[in-house]
Design an enzyme around this catalytic site. Structure first.
Site, short mmCIF file in Angstrom:
data_model
loop_
_atom_site.label_atom_id
_atom_site.label_comp_id
_atom_site.label_asym_id
_atom_site.label_seq_id
_atom_site.Cartn_x
_atom_site.Cartn_y
_atom_site.Cartn_z
N ARG A 23 1.23 -1.12 -0.10
CA ARG A 23 -0.05 0.34 -0.48
C ARG A 23 1.00 0.66 0.24
NH1 ARG A 23 -5.37 -0.42 1.09
NH2 ARG A 23 -6.26 -2.06 1.16
N ARG A 27 -3.61 6.75 1.29
CA ARG A 27 -3.34 7.94 1.95
C ARG A 27 -2.45 9.22 3.04
NH1 ARG A 27 -8.97 5.11 3.14
NH2 ARG A 27 -7.07 3.43 4.03
N ARG A 36 -7.03 12.21 -5.38
CA ARG A 36 -8.49 11.84 -4.56
C ARG A 36 -9.50 13.39 -4.23
NH1 ARG A 36 -11.54 9.54 -3.15
NH2 ARG A 36 -11.29 8.80 -1.42
N ASP A 72 -7.24 -2.27 -7.31
CA ASP A 72 -7.63 -3.29 -5.89
C ASP A 72 -7.74 -3.96 -6.45
OD1 ASP A 72 -8.07 -1.84 -2.80
OD2 ASP A 72 -9.79 -3.57 -3.88
N TYR A 149 -14.52 -11.63 -0.10
CA TYR A 149 -15.30 -9.98 0.47
C TYR A 149 -16.47 -10.32 -1.08
CZ TYR A 149 -11.31 -7.67 1.68
OH TYR A 149 -10.51 -7.02 2.64
O1 CP3 Z 1 -0.39 -1.36 -2.52
C1 CP3 Z 1 -0.32 -0.69 -3.08
O2 CP3 Z 1 0.16 1.06 -3.21
C2 CP3 Z 1 -1.33 -0.55 -4.59
C3 CP3 Z 1 -2.53 -0.36 -4.33
C4 CP3 Z 1 -3.65 -1.45 -4.30
C5 CP3 Z 1 -4.82 -1.04 -2.82
N1 CP3 Z 1 -5.51 -1.71 -2.20
C6 CP3 Z 1 -5.17 0.11 -3.43
C7 CP3 Z 1 -6.08 0.73 -2.37
C8 CP3 Z 1 -3.39 -2.63 -3.65
C9 CP3 Z 1 -2.09 -3.87 -3.44
C10 CP3 Z 1 -4.31 -3.19 -2.79
C11 CP3 Z 1 -4.59 -4.57 -2.14
C12 CP3 Z 1 -6.30 -4.53 -0.83
N2 CP3 Z 1 -7.31 -3.65 -2.01
C13 CP3 Z 1 -6.32 -5.62 -1.13
C14 CP3 Z 1 -4.67 -6.79 -0.25
C15 CP3 Z 1 -3.88 -6.25 0.48
C16 CP3 Z 1 -4.37 -5.97 2.37
O3 CP3 Z 1 -4.42 -4.45 2.25
O4 CP3 Z 1 -5.62 -6.11 2.84
C17 CP3 Z 1 -7.25 -5.68 -0.16
C18 CP3 Z 1 -8.28 -6.94 0.92
C19 CP3 Z 1 -8.03 -4.89 -0.56
C20 CP3 Z 1 -9.32 -4.62 -0.72
C21 CP3 Z 1 -9.49 -2.99 -0.08
N3 CP3 Z 1 -9.41 -2.02 -0.88
C22 CP3 Z 1 -10.26 -2.63 1.28
C23 CP3 Z 1 -10.57 -3.08 2.12
C24 CP3 Z 1 -10.36 -1.85 1.62
C25 CP3 Z 1 -10.39 -0.12 2.27
C26 CP3 Z 1 -9.97 0.27 3.29
C27 CP3 Z 1 -8.95 0.57 2.82
O5 CP3 Z 1 -7.63 0.68 3.45
O6 CP3 Z 1 -9.54 2.03 2.25
C28 CP3 Z 1 -9.98 -1.00 0.13
C29 CP3 Z 1 -9.49 0.68 -0.75
C30 CP3 Z 1 -7.98 1.13 -1.07
N4 CP3 Z 1 -7.14 0.22 -1.63
C31 CP3 Z 1 -7.74 2.33 -1.15
C32 CP3 Z 1 -6.52 2.04 -1.84
C33 CP3 Z 1 -5.27 3.32 -1.55
C34 CP3 Z 1 -8.39 3.43 0.05
C35 CP3 Z 1 -9.06 3.91 -1.01
C36 CP3 Z 1 -9.25 5.90 -0.82
O7 CP3 Z 1 -7.82 6.56 -1.47
O8 CP3 Z 1 -9.91 6.21 -0.12
#
Ligand code: CP3
Length: 354
Positions: A23, A27, A36, A72, A149
């Site tokens: 990640r 943010r 964003r 994502d 999910y």
């Molecule tokens: O790693 C990186 O920088 C690449 C981008 C990336 C995102 N999600 C961006 C994201 C990657 C590799 C993921 C994987 C992901 N997404 C996983 C597996 C890894 C982990 O962290 O557990 C999972 C379970 C998800 C599902 C997901 N996406 C959730 C549960 C959420 C909400 C929680 C949160 O952190 O906001 C997201 C949203 C998400 N995915 C954001 C980002 C940058 C936040 C979105 C925003 O800008 O509001």
């Protein structure tokens, strides 16, 4: 190009310990927040120029040794025909849930080059922009973490619906996992064709299982994805792209995980990295395993923990430094920048001693 990360994946000699951060785009970076403010998360994922821009932000800001595609794990799920929304405080919401035969039968297996073309476009832009810099990691959710999910309809605390389906409607779960596994395989093949230089499978939630249930219901599908990627690249005479398999809370599952054919195993902080390496055996490089919350410690303590991890990982054929899970939005950027710097400095000293 800086290929230290790729070398460590393959277990080749490296000049220092490479590092990237799960990640790493997100943010906690002001540059990300600025973009964003203008677009919602899904639009950001689906606009290749913007997705490429936020992918590169942490490479510039932190000096990491790899970029990870900004996207994502739920993107291919939307392409399978589910409704996917990201709500500001709640996280992802998916509908209709994949709990009965009709809703699972209705799901399609996407053709990634046409149905998820924006991801392939983003990868192509990134390969051009990163060509003299660092390698690009593509990714997908592993079949189970993706499927949970779809079954739960979003994030979950105890995964009751998922476990109920495994224990009460085994055939239905198998049908869903089969479709998701094919989707994940085809999606990763397309990312590799578009230019991804390594791929990571995220199995964030696989640690909710006992070793026996993991072995029987979860592992066969992720193992199938990894083997199909390998065999496909072999049959096309392609150079093998390293596969990283990350499992959250994997401490109880190492003896099962070691049966897979990945190049790198990603682990979290709940296990000593030395213990994980010993139990995994010689066949893997390891990735991890700094506690994301430890980035809130004073710098001196961060340094000590980094040294411990690098020392304890010295028995591995290769080590890629990373967090044990995604960086938290509240994390001070300065701590992340100095962590990367500390890893590079200490990792270089270690290599020289050898
Ligand atoms: O790693 C990186 O920088 C690449 C981008 C990336 C995102 N999600 C961006 C994201 C990657 C590799 C993921 C994987 C992901 N997404 C996983 C597996 C890894 C982990 O962290 O557990 C999972 C379970 C998800 C599902 C997901 N996406 C959730 C549960 C959420 C909400 C929680 C949160 O952190 O906001 C997201 C949203 C998400 N995915 C954001 C980002 C940058 C936040 C979105 C925003 O800008 O509001």
């Amino acid at each position: 190009m800086n290929d230290t990360f790729l070398k460590a994946c393959r277990g080749e000699e490296v000049p220092y310990t490479p590092v990237w951060i799960m990640r790493q785009a997100g943010r906690y970076l002001k540059q990300y927040q600025k973009i964003r403010k203008k677009v919602d998360f899904l639009t950001l994922c689906k606009t290749p120029e913007l997705a490429a821009e936020v992918t590169i932000q942490p490479v510039d800001a932190l000096g990491v040794d790899a970029a990870i595609l900004f996207s994502d794990i739920l993107i291919p799920v939307e392409a399978m025909g589910m409704n996917v929304k990201f709500l500001e405080k709640k996280g992802p919401v998916l509908s209709p849930t994949a709990r009965d035969e009709a809703s699972i039968e209705r799901l399609s297996i996407p053709r990634p080059e046409t149905d998820i073309s924006f991801v392939m476009e983003t990868i192509k832009i990134l390969r051009k922009e990163l060509s003299t810099r660092v390698p690009l990691i593509g990714f997908s959710g592993a079949p189970f973490t993706t499927a949970t999910y779809m079954i739960e309809g979003g994030s979950s605390k105890n995964f009751l619906q998922t476990k109920k389906m495994i224990f009460q409607k085994r055939d239905l779960f198998a049908l869903l996992m089969d479709k998701v596994s094919t989707t994940v395989t085809e999606y990763l093949k397309a990312q590799i064709r578009a230019g991804a230089q390594a791929v990571q499978l995220f199995d964030t939630w696989a640690g909710i299982f006992s070793p026996v249930d993991y072995r029987d219901y979860i592992f066969p599908y992720v193992s199938r994805v990894i083997d199909e990627l390998r065999n496909w690249q072999k049959s096309e005479n392609m150079e093998q792209v390293p596969v990283i398999y990350f499992v959250g809370e994997s401490a109880g599952l190492i003896e099962e995980i070691r049966k897979c054919n990945a190049d790198v195993i990603g682990i979290d902080w709940r296990i000593n990295i030395e213990d994980a390496i010993r139990r995994l055996g010689d066949g893997f490089s390891v990735q991890g395993n700094f506690d994301p919350c430890a980035l809130f410690l004073p710098k001196e303590d961060i340094q000590i923990r980094i040294e411990n991890i690098i020392d304890n990982a010295s028995s591995a054929r290769g080590h890629i430094f990373n967090l044990g899970h995604g960086v938290l939005p509240e994390t001070p950027v300065e701590s992340v920048v100095s962590m990367v710097d500390m890893v590079h400095r200490y990792g270089m000293k270690k290599q020289k001693k050898c």
